[in-house]
Design an enzyme around this catalytic site. Structure first.
Site, PDB file in Angstrom:
ATOM      1  N   ASP A 216      -4.584  -2.234  -7.277  1.00  0.00           N
ATOM      2  CA  ASP A 216      -3.393  -2.261  -8.314  1.00  0.00           C
ATOM      3  C   ASP A 216      -3.395  -3.204  -8.560  1.00  0.00           C
ATOM      4  O   ASP A 216      -1.655  -2.723  -9.312  1.00  0.00           O
ATOM      5  CB  ASP A 216      -3.201  -0.888  -8.685  1.00  0.00           C
ATOM      6  N   GLU A 236      -1.292   3.566  -4.961  1.00  0.00           N
ATOM      7  CA  GLU A 236      -2.312   4.281  -4.683  1.00  0.00           C
ATOM      8  C   GLU A 236      -4.460   3.734  -4.125  1.00  0.00           C
ATOM      9  O   GLU A 236      -4.483   4.490  -3.295  1.00  0.00           O
ATOM     10  CB  GLU A 236      -2.094   5.625  -5.412  1.00  0.00           C
TER      11      GLU A 236
END
Length: 342
Positions: A216, A236
């Site tokens: 991300d 994540e």
């Protein structure tokens, strides 16, 4: 968006009592950040003078963004990024794999202070980055690209990265297709399926070497002081794959926010995070020339489309908006993705 998106169904007083019991020490008032993420839940608290952040896997009733959350892997990736690459991931303190203490697994890290470019309202609409001098924005851009270059260039063993699953572009795209199938349920989203077909038709001849990717990689997941990164957040989506996964995500996410600004007839930041400049900086820092960027930016748009469709599903579930007549409208950047495919 006229209503704030619901991001949690947990009671803060109950969480404070549970945290105190787990630590065996008194925890100060537990709060959520004003822009709490829509994936893992974030909590702020203080214990023995240490300012901490806890990240919790979401409960099922919160309609999670992703099908699974391996917080133990995130915890380890943050540690590796900090210790091996010098990336300023928050200092990881404790990991709790059991759901018993707080209702789901969680980890705790030290809290840093800084400014983050806003998603809501977008930083291309208003705020400190929009108001900054061009030279300061370029400094921020180059130092953010340096995060990716440093992460990608550091040494890791296969054993250290095995928790991230199969390596490579094919495995990554297959994982995204499985994510799409889980997300869509009984509703097909033709635009996203067209994008998967486009990827197959334009597959790179040589995807290049695999590295640890942030996943991300965008300025909205970085805290800055004086336009310099001081904390690199949200791991994540970390994976093992081509370097271009991070570069294209970084470029496309700004393109997404810039496109929103132009829809509302705002100037935004058209000269920020441009592909040629980002790739040139990355090449200078890493020695690697980014390749197949049309492919990777389209893939980034597809990945973001799946995430955004899930976000809108959550809003529909909580009664914050109705289901659109056309399922392609679940993709907030529908028009942009259609232009990219054409």
């Amino acid at each position: 968006m006229t209503e704030p998106m619901r991001t949690s169904t947990r009671d803060l007083d109950d969480l404070r009592e549970r945290l105190s019991a787990w630590l065996g020490r008194r925890v100060s008032r537990v709060t959520r950040p004003s822009a709490n993420g829509m994936s893992s839940e974030t909590l702020f608290f203080t214990v023995d003078g240490t300012r901490c952040v806890a990240r919790l896997a979401p409960t099922e009733e919160a309609v999670p963004i992703f099908p699974s959350y391996d917080l133990g892997v995130q915890f380890e990736v943050m540690r590796l990024a900090r210790e091996r690459a010098g990336v300023l991931a928050p200092k990881a303190l404790w990991f709790e794999p059991s759901p018993e203490p707080l209702g789901s697994p969680f980890f705790v890290m030290e809290r840093e202070e800084g400014r983050v470019p806003s998603d809501v309202p977008p930083y291309t609409f208003e705020g400190w980055l929009l108001e900054a001098a061009p030279a300061d924005r370029r400094l921020l851009q180059d130092r953010t690209v340096a995060i990716a270059a440093g992460l990608h260039g550091a040494p890791y063993t296969a054993a250290e990265l095995k928790g991230l699953g199969a390596a490579g572009l094919r495995a990554h795209v297959d994982g995204q297709r499985a994510y799409y199938e889980w997300m869509r349920g009984d509703t097909r989203i033709p635009l996203l399926e067209r994008a998967f077909d486009w990827l197959e038709a334009h597959w790179p001849d040589d995807p290049g070497p695999n590295v640890l990717t942030w996943g991300d990689a965008r300025i909205g997941n970085v805290m800055y002081r004086d336009f310099t990164p001081v904390a690199v957040l949200d791991w994540e989506m970390a994976a093992v794959g081509p370097r271009e996964l991070d570069l294209a995500w970084m470029i496309f996410l700004h393109r997404f926010f810039q496109d929103l600004a132009e829809v509302f007839a705002l100037p935004g930041l058209p000269c920020f995070m441009r592909r040629d400049e980002v790739c040139a900086t990355y090449r200078e820092l890493s020695g690697h020339t980014p390749r197949d960027m049309d492919f990777h930016e389209t893939y980034a748009a597809l990945r973001h489309g799946i995430v955004m469709a899930r976000v809108w599903q959550r809003r529909i579930h909580f009664g914050e908006q109705p289901m659109p007549d056309d399922p392609d409208d679940l993709v907030l950047h529908r028009a942009l993705l259609e232009r990219m495919l054409s």
